[in-house]
Design an enzyme around this catalytic site. Structure first.
Site, PDB file in Angstrom:
ATOM      1  N   HIS A 143       0.838  -1.200   0.000  1.00 18.52           N
ATOM      2  CA  HIS A 143       0.000   0.000   0.000  1.00 18.52           C
ATOM      3  C   HIS A 143       0.882   1.262   0.000  1.00 18.52           C
ATOM      4  CE1 HIS A 143      -3.566   2.435   1.465  1.00 18.52           C
ATOM      5  NE2 HIS A 143      -2.564   3.184   1.903  1.00 18.52           N
ATOM      6  N   GLU A 144       1.902   1.259   0.846  1.00 20.81           N
ATOM      7  CA  GLU A 144       2.802   2.423   0.915  1.00 20.81           C
ATOM      8  C   GLU A 144       3.564   2.612  -0.393  1.00 20.81           C
ATOM      9  OE1 GLU A 144       2.535   4.584   3.172  1.00 20.81           O
ATOM     10  OE2 GLU A 144       1.136   3.304   4.240  1.00 20.81           O
ATOM     11  N   HIS A 147       1.479   4.323  -3.005  1.00 22.32           N
ATOM     12  CA  HIS A 147       1.432   5.794  -2.909  1.00 22.32           C
ATOM     13  C   HIS A 147       2.612   6.408  -3.662  1.00 22.32           C
ATOM     14  CE1 HIS A 147      -1.947   6.557  -0.307  1.00 22.32           C
ATOM     15  NE2 HIS A 147      -1.479   5.842   0.701  1.00 22.32           N
ATOM     16  N   GLU A 201      -6.241   6.894  -1.194  1.00 24.73           N
ATOM     17  CA  GLU A 201      -6.281   5.685  -0.364  1.00 24.73           C
ATOM     18  C   GLU A 201      -6.821   4.495  -1.143  1.00 24.73           C
ATOM     19  OE1 GLU A 201      -5.101   5.031   2.961  1.00 24.73           O
ATOM     20  OE2 GLU A 201      -4.047   6.613   1.927  1.00 24.73           O
TER      21      GLU A 201
HETATM   22 ZN    ZN Z   1      -2.448   5.168   2.355  1.00 25.99          ZN
END
Ligand code: ZN
Length: 270
Positions: A143-144, A147, A201
């Site tokens: 997830h990071e 980004h 997100e």
């Molecule tokens: Zn996030």
């Protein structure tokens, strides 16, 4: 007349000092993330700021004896990241060649982030509080990384600078040198204080599960990870939640997308 003149000066300043571009930063992947983005700051500027900010964070942690203190923990996190990084090629060809760095900071904070250009930190508090499986940890790191692939920080910094330009601060008033300072400050805000948007997100969730699946980690672990995070939020709100707000339908969305990328996981497992 005066307004029009000011407008022209403003526009000229913006055009002269910033290269405004609308681009597609990533391939859409199996999860189909295809939103175009507008940037006022270049990748190079942002990545340069990130390198400095990352060095500062690591330096501070080292001074306090909080950097990579637990060799087993560090090895575990680095091993997972090392499997995820090659999978980033599915979203952008340049990413596997980035100067990736992965470190663990000893802190009670339940936190993890990836600065632009692939500078990752996982806080021991996240591991010690959530007791994630490797699959779950892979979905957090995925997830990071997502980004960073989507250059969400660069987008947020651009947005901030655009707003400052609109109210007459920034490039039109400050010199170019101050602009670099502003980018650096904005990046710190974006990394440590400001929440990501819901759109960001959702994109990071979806790309994150695909990265995990391609690296041979069960993408469904993102759902159990979130359940653990929510449970913890009841007693002690994790720092991570302040920069990663919880959209109401997060779990539902993750279920759909974990299912969609599941064949990639099965393929990778073979
Ligand atoms: Zn996030």
């Amino acid at each position: 007349m005066r307004t029009r003149w000011l407008c022209a000066v403003w526009l000229f300043s913006v055009l002269a000092l910033t290269a405004c571009e609308t681009v597609q930063t990533t391939q859409s992947g199996v999860v189909g993330v295809d939103r175009k983005q507008t940037f006022l700051v270049s990748s190079d500027e942002i990545n340069q700021s990130a390198v400095q900010a990352y060095q500062k964070v690591l330096g501070d942690a080292k001074q306090k004896g909080e950097l990579d203190r637990d060799p087993a923990q560090l090895q575990r996190v680095r091993a997972i990241a090392a499997r995820l990084v090659p999978a980033t090629g599915a979203f952008r060809q340049d990413a596997p060649g980035w100067k990736w760095e992965v470190n663990v900071i000893s802190s009670d904070e339940v936190n993890a982030w990836c600065m632009p250009g692939g500078k990752i930190a996982v806080y021991s508090g996240l591991i010690n509080s959530l007791h994630p499986t490797d699959d779950e940890l892979a979905t957090v790191i995925g997830h990071e990384i997502a980004h960073a692939l989507r250059e969400h920080s660069r987008e947020q910094v651009s947005h901030q600078m655009g707003q400052q330009l609109l109210i007459g601060v920034g490039a039109a008033v400050l010199g170019v040198g101050d602009l670099g300072q502003q980018v650096a400050q904005s990046l710190l805000d974006v990394t440590f204080n400001l929440p990501h948007s819901r759109t960001d997100e959702t994109e990071a969730d979806r790309i994150g599960v695909e990265l995990a699946a391609r690296a041979g980690y069960d993408p469904r672990a993102a759902i159990t990870l979130w359940q653990k995070m929510e449970k913890l939020a009841g007693s002690r709100p994790p720092q991570w939640l302040s920069t990663h707000p919880d959209p109401a339908n997060r779990t539902k969305d993750l279920e759909v997308y974990a299912q969609r990328v599941y064949p990639l996981y099965q393929q990778a497992k073979k």
